[in-house]
Design a protein around this motif. Structure first.
Motif, PDB file in Angstrom:
ATOM      1  N   LYS A   2       0.845  -1.193   0.000  1.00 52.36           N
ATOM      2  CA  LYS A   2       0.000   0.000   0.000  1.00 52.36           C
ATOM      3  C   LYS A   2       0.883   1.246   0.000  1.00 52.36           C
ATOM      4  CE  LYS A   2      -4.225  -1.539   2.303  1.00 52.36           C
ATOM      5  NZ  LYS A   2      -4.848  -1.655   3.627  1.00 52.36           N
ATOM      6  N   ASP A   3       1.945   1.211   0.824  1.00 56.90           N
ATOM      7  CA  ASP A   3       2.833   2.382   0.923  1.00 56.90           C
ATOM      8  C   ASP A   3       3.454   2.721  -0.421  1.00 56.90           C
ATOM      9  OD1 ASP A   3       2.317   2.710   3.548  1.00 56.90           O
ATOM     10  OD2 ASP A   3       4.205   1.891   4.304  1.00 56.90           O
ATOM     11  N   CYS A   6       0.745   4.495  -2.332  1.00 59.94           N
ATOM     12  CA  CYS A   6       0.066   5.626  -1.682  1.00 59.94           C
ATOM     13  C   CYS A   6       0.686   6.946  -2.136  1.00 59.94           C
ATOM     14  CB  CYS A   6       0.186   5.477  -0.174  1.00 59.94           C
ATOM     15  SG  CYS A   6      -0.508   6.880   0.688  1.00 59.94           S
ATOM     16  N   ASN A   9       2.093  10.492   0.783  1.00 58.99           N
ATOM     17  CA  ASN A   9       3.362  10.707   1.460  1.00 58.99           C
ATOM     18  C   ASN A   9       4.487  10.899   0.437  1.00 58.99           C
ATOM     19  OD1 ASN A   9       4.845  10.955   3.806  1.00 58.99           O
ATOM     20  ND2 ASN A   9       5.375   8.788   3.906  1.00 58.99           N
ATOM     21  N   ASP A  10       4.144  11.558  -0.694  1.00 58.67           N
ATOM     22  CA  ASP A  10       5.113  11.618  -1.791  1.00 58.67           C
ATOM     23  C   ASP A  10       6.338  12.487  -1.519  1.00 58.67           C
ATOM     24  OD1 ASP A  10       3.887   9.812  -3.295  1.00 58.67           O
ATOM     25  OD2 ASP A  10       3.143  11.168  -4.854  1.00 58.67           O
ATOM     26  N   VAL A  19      12.163   7.116   3.516  1.00 57.40           N
ATOM     27  CA  VAL A  19      10.733   7.453   3.423  1.00 57.40           C
ATOM     28  C   VAL A  19      10.525   8.280   2.160  1.00 57.40           C
ATOM     29  CG1 VAL A  19       8.824   8.657   4.544  1.00 57.40           C
ATOM     30  CG2 VAL A  19      10.506   7.434   5.927  1.00 57.40           C
ATOM     31  N   TYR A  22      11.195   5.841  -1.008  1.00 62.02           N
ATOM     32  CA  TYR A  22      10.337   4.674  -1.259  1.00 62.02           C
ATOM     33  C   TYR A  22       8.910   4.824  -0.742  1.00 62.02           C
ATOM     34  CZ  TYR A  22      14.658   2.282  -2.479  1.00 62.02           C
ATOM     35  OH  TYR A  22      15.823   1.928  -3.082  1.00 62.02           O
ATOM     36  N   GLY A  23       8.662   5.888   0.032  1.00 59.42           N
ATOM     37  CA  GLY A  23       7.299   6.092   0.565  1.00 59.42           C
ATOM     38  C   GLY A  23       6.943   5.139   1.682  1.00 59.42           C
ATOM     39  N   LEU A  24       7.925   4.456   2.262  1.00 60.42           N
ATOM     40  CA  LEU A  24       7.635   3.469   3.315  1.00 60.42           C
ATOM     41  C   LEU A  24       7.449   4.155   4.662  1.00 60.42           C
ATOM     42  CD1 LEU A  24      10.429   0.930   2.373  1.00 60.42           C
ATOM     43  CD2 LEU A  24       8.012   0.681   1.884  1.00 60.42           C
ATOM     44  N   ARG A  25       6.643   3.513   5.520  1.00 58.66           N
ATOM     45  CA  ARG A  25       6.469   4.070   6.873  1.00 58.66           C
ATOM     46  C   ARG A  25       7.148   3.211   7.938  1.00 58.66           C
ATOM     47  NH1 ARG A  25       0.134   4.740   6.938  1.00 58.66           N
ATOM     48  NH2 ARG A  25       0.405   2.831   5.758  1.00 58.66           N
ATOM     49  N   GLU A  26       7.425   1.943   7.607  1.00 67.13           N
ATOM     50  CA  GLU A  26       8.101   1.057   8.566  1.00 67.13           C
ATOM     51  C   GLU A  26       9.204   0.313   7.849  1.00 67.13           C
ATOM     52  OE1 GLU A  26       5.242  -1.650  10.095  1.00 67.13           O
ATOM     53  OE2 GLU A  26       4.359  -0.213  11.472  1.00 67.13           O
TER      54      GLU A  26
END
Length: 887
Positions: A2-3, A6, A9-10, A19, A22-26
């Motif tokens: 999803k990240d 999504c 969070n660009d 972040v 790659y737009g990752l949150r974890e």
């Protein structure tokens, strides 16, 4: 997954680089512990990746895992993420030089598609997000409002619009160095726009989203911060005033020429003491002569005009022929004396903001910064000490100090000056008392002297004045505590009455004494023995004390120990005031008893009860309290030793001559470093008031909070006698940071022209925008390029572009006015607006799609590639997913 897809969070304003890429949150990062352990070889890198892959497979962990490779500064990561039947590989390219075909969208799309390697011929559409960042560095000087102070104008009482006793404020350089404008196209689809090496549709003016961030200058030079820091540096100096100014400046004038043969004639010949008219020129003449004698006049650290201006500012009463009668100076600060800001001195242990000490601190600060540095400080201090001595010798009260005993809530230096004022008041009262005895009319001189008033109120006072004895009694206030002389007639009286009566022990005989030193009658109270009215006597005021004297006294008392002898001695020392009051009471009320004294002095120790007498009438019967009846009670002892002597003939409780000399000596031996330590709380107090005053004009909520923190921090630190340097530095740094924030707010307001806005709504929007810029890392511009703030930003870029173009091709360039008026076809105008902006300093692109990999029948999975291009950096970060079940 999803990240990766999504879009919320660009382009985060503040985030870890992974972040952003790659737009990752974890995620989990494995990095080398030390720089020297960097993973440089490819084989080691592959070994790590395969270990990661096995670990993820064994544990079933679905969090992406990254390994940092190559040198740390390159920020290179490779990683992997495993899920049920899915694997995503995170890969990266980092280059110094960019291949030409990859500087635009069409080239990057080619890379992305080839990397996906999709077997299906019609590739699903790629969604694109683009951000171009433009940097504005040339702010043009006229946008910065702060003028550097004009030092030469100080003599006229001004420093670049800065009065004496006011602190400077603001940054000398622009505290905002750059403005970064990010123009974003968040949702584009491949084929809608063209961006290649020949032509681009990406016009920043047309971008749907604009966001702005400002880059703050690193440690901008701020006037208030420099002022306080430079003053704080004096605290670390070791030199004494004499070492700084050369030979001892406090030696007697003409000592070099003094000849031993004149010693006797000096003793025998009476020399008149010249009392100069108090004026600035007289005040400074002595020190000036001494300095000139040792080094030429032109070498004096402070020039005459500056010194005179400062001395007039400190001692406003010197301008008039007659010194001011009041002890408090006109309040220069416009703070009411009960306001919270005015009372800050209680918390900081400094001095009230309208006091001489506070003004002196500010003047020394200014001298240190603009005129002569440490030498100037030493010179001014020496002048100040000479002025204090001049005032003591000539009975001139010191202005700018509250009357009364030293205020222990203030700094020690302030207490010392108040102490000197008390001494001057007492001496003045004594000298005026002598004058009164020669004249028939008796007028009140100073309301503060209770002793004098009492003497004037008492009915016996007039008789004394008629006899001419009052003058003698004032004379008996000797300058030495050891001598004790009475006037002859009084001594005879004492011999005849007091001493004999004490032998006989009868109050009846004491009642024959003439009452002296009465203040006024005490209500309806009468003496128990003879029913005469009880009179309140004129008493000596207890000796005022500064905190160092109190400390000294408490140490002496503590050293007496707990033995019976020590306790007795301690009680005797503490009862000097009690004894004096008893003697005054006996003189005012001849024939009185201890019970009479207790009824006036400590009513709680006289207990009255209603009892029925023999005839059946209810009468009041009184007796001393239990503590007064203790054997060898201090009060009883003191009462027995007390003789009936009025206050004006007693030995002084407070020897003003000795105390004044102690204060003057204390002031004379202060080194500039000691002085700076004494006055630093006043300087910090002044700086906090200045910051509060400036903040109130800007109204920045974050600054209000920091100021509250500074006040609570300072009140804790400054209450200790010798605060640590480190803690003081922290306070000064906090003040500097607040000053920088306020300067930034002003800089932005000036640049965005919030004051020039005619429409109220627009001005409020702009002010809100400016305050957000100060507090947030990135601020969205409402209405993008078409909004009010957007138009101003556009204009700033246009002006900057005009400047660079005019400097490059000054001759070929048409005037900017004509340029702006020029109109043409829309295409021409668009090209023109494109040139309004410089080349983007950074280009960021995110490409996304969902594709079946590696085979046409695999699960459709997200693919993502991020690209960033700056002047010396090109990076591609790709996350490519593949199906591990069906391939």
């Amino acid at each position: 997954m999803k990240d990766l897809l999504c879009m919320n969070n660009d382009f985060p304003p503040r985030a870890h680089c992974l972040v952003r890429w790659y737009g990752l949150r974890e995620f989990v990062v494995i990095a080398p512990a030390a720089h020297s352990d960097a993973v440089l070889s490819e084989s080691k890198c592959n070994l790590l990746l395969s270990s990661v892959s096995i670990a993820l497979g064994n544990t079933g962990c679905q969090v992406p895992l990254f390994v940092q490779i190559l040198h740390k500064w390159r920020r290179m990561y490779v990683g992997e993420c495993q899920g049920p039947g899915v694997r995503t590989d995170f890969e990266m390219v980092h280059l110094r030089k960019v291949p030409n075909q990859y500087t635009h969208l069409s080239g990057l799309l080619d890379i992305f598609k080839s990397k996906i390697g999709c077997p299906l011929t019609p590739l699903p559409p790629v969604s694109i997000a683009i951000r171009f960042t433009y940097v504005l560095q040339d702010w043009q000087q006229y946008f910065w409002p702060q003028q550097p102070p004009d030092i030469d104008a100080l003599v006229g009482g001004e420093v670049g619009g800065l009065e004496f006793g006011k602190l400077p404020f603001g940054a000398c350089e622009d505290p905002i160095s750059e403005l970064h404008l990010a123009t974003t196209w968040p949702h584009l689809t491949e084929g809608i726009i063209v961006d290649n090496d020949v032509y681009s549709d990406l016009d920043p003016i047309q971008a749907p989203h604009w966001s702005v961030r400002v880059r703050k200058a690193d440690n901008p030079q701020c006037l208030l911060g420099d002022f306080v820091t430079e003053f704080f540096k004096i605290c670390r100096r070791k030199e004494s005033t004499d070492e700084i100014l050369g030979r001892s400046t406090f030696e007697e004038e003409g000592r070099e020429m003094a000849d031993i043969t004149h010693a006797l004639s000096k003793l025998t010949e009476p020399t008149p003491v010249p009392i100069h008219k108090l004026s600035v020129s007289n005040m400074v003449h002595t020190a000036k002569k001494k300095i000139r004698k040792h080094r030429g006049a032109e070498e004096s650290p402070l020039n005459n005009d500056v010194l005179n201006t400062i001395l007039l500012f400190l001692f406003p009463d010197a301008a008039s022929e007659k010194p001011l009668e009041g002890t408090t100076s006109a309040d220069n600060s416009n703070l009411p004396s009960d306001s919270e800001d005015y009372n800050l001195y209680n918390q900081f242990k400094s001095a009230p903001s309208d006091s001489l000490t506070y003004k002196l601190a500010l003047c020394l600060c200014m001298i240190n910064f603009y005129h002569g540095g440490l030498k100037g400080v030493a010179h001014l201090w020496q002048e100040f000490v000479l002025e204090m001595r001049f005032r003591w010798e000539n009975n001139f009260l010191i202005p700018g100090l509250a009357s009364g005993a030293p205020d222990l809530r203030c700094c020690l230096l302030h207490q010392k000056l108040q102490m000197l004022n008390c001494c001057i008041e007492r001496k003045k009262a004594r000298d005026e008392g002598k004058k009164i005895s020669t004249s028939d009319t008796i007028t009140s001189t100073r309301p503060g002297d209770a002793g004098k008033i009492g003497d004037q109120l008492g009915p016996d006072h007039l008789k004394d004045a008629e006899k001419g004895e009052l003058g003698k009694s004032w004379d008996s206030w000797s300058d030495s505590e050891e001598e004790f002389f009475e006037c002859l007639s009084d001594t005879e009286e004492l011999k005849g009455n007091g001493q004999e009566s004490s032998k006989k022990g009868g109050p009846k005989d004491m009642a024959n004494l003439k009452p002296e030193g009465r203040l006024y009658q005490h209500g309806k109270l009468t003496l128990l023995h003879n029913g005469e009215p009880l009179y309140i006597p004129v008493t000596q005021e207890p000796a005022p004390m500064t905190e160092d004297l109190l400390e000294e006294q408490s140490e002496v008392l503590a050293k007496l120990g707990t033995s019976a002898e020590g306790a007795h001695l301690r009680a005797r020392m503490q009862s000097a005031c009690l004894l004096s009051d008893m003697e005054s009471f006996k003189a005012a009320n001849p024939g009185c008893l201890l019970e009479d004294f207790v009824r006036w002095y400590s009513p709680r120790d006289y207990i009255e009860e209603e009892v029925t007498d023999d005839k059946g009438n209810v009468v009041l019967k009184g007796e001393l309290s239990a503590r007064m009846k203790i054997p060898s009670n201090m009060w009883v002892e003191a009462w027995e030793t007390a003789k009936p002597i009025p206050a004006r003939r007693q030995r002084r409780l407070f020897d003003d001559t000795r105390e004044a000399e102690k204060v003057l000596h204390y002031l004379a031996i202060q080194k500039p470093a000691d002085l700076a330590r004494h006055l630093l709380p006043c300087v910090i107090h002044a700086a906090v008031l200045k910051v509060k005053e400036e903040e109130s004009l800007e109204n920045i909520s974050s600054v209000k909070k920091i100021i509250r923190q500074i006040i609570s921090h300072s009140s804790k630190v400054l209450h200790f006698p010798n605060p640590e340097d480190k803690k003081l530095e922290e306070i000064i740094h906090q003040i500097i940071s607040v000053e920088a924030i306020i300067a930034r707010a002003r800089s932005l307001k000036a640049k965005f022209g919030t004051e020039k806005c005619e429409q109220e709504e627009e001005r409020e929007d702009l002010e809100r925008f400016v305050s957000c810029l100060l507090e947030q890392p990135e601020v969205l511009v409402t209405g993008a390029g078409r909004g009010h703030a957007g138009k101003i930003i556009h204009k700033l870029f246009v002006n900057a572009q005009r400047l660079t173009e005019s400097s490059d091709e000054a001759a070929a360039m048409a005037p900017p006015e004509e340029e702006l008026k020029r109109t043409g076809c829309p295409e021409e105008r668009r090209q023109n607006s494109l040139s309004d902006f410089p080349l983007p300093a950074g280009r960021e692109l995110i490409l996304r799609t969902t594709v079946s990999r590696p085979a046409p029948y695999s699960k459709a999975l997200p693919q993502r590639m991020y690209s960033v291009l700056t002047k010396e950096d090109f990076r591609l970060a790709g996350a490519f997913s593949s199906d591990t079940s069906f391939f």
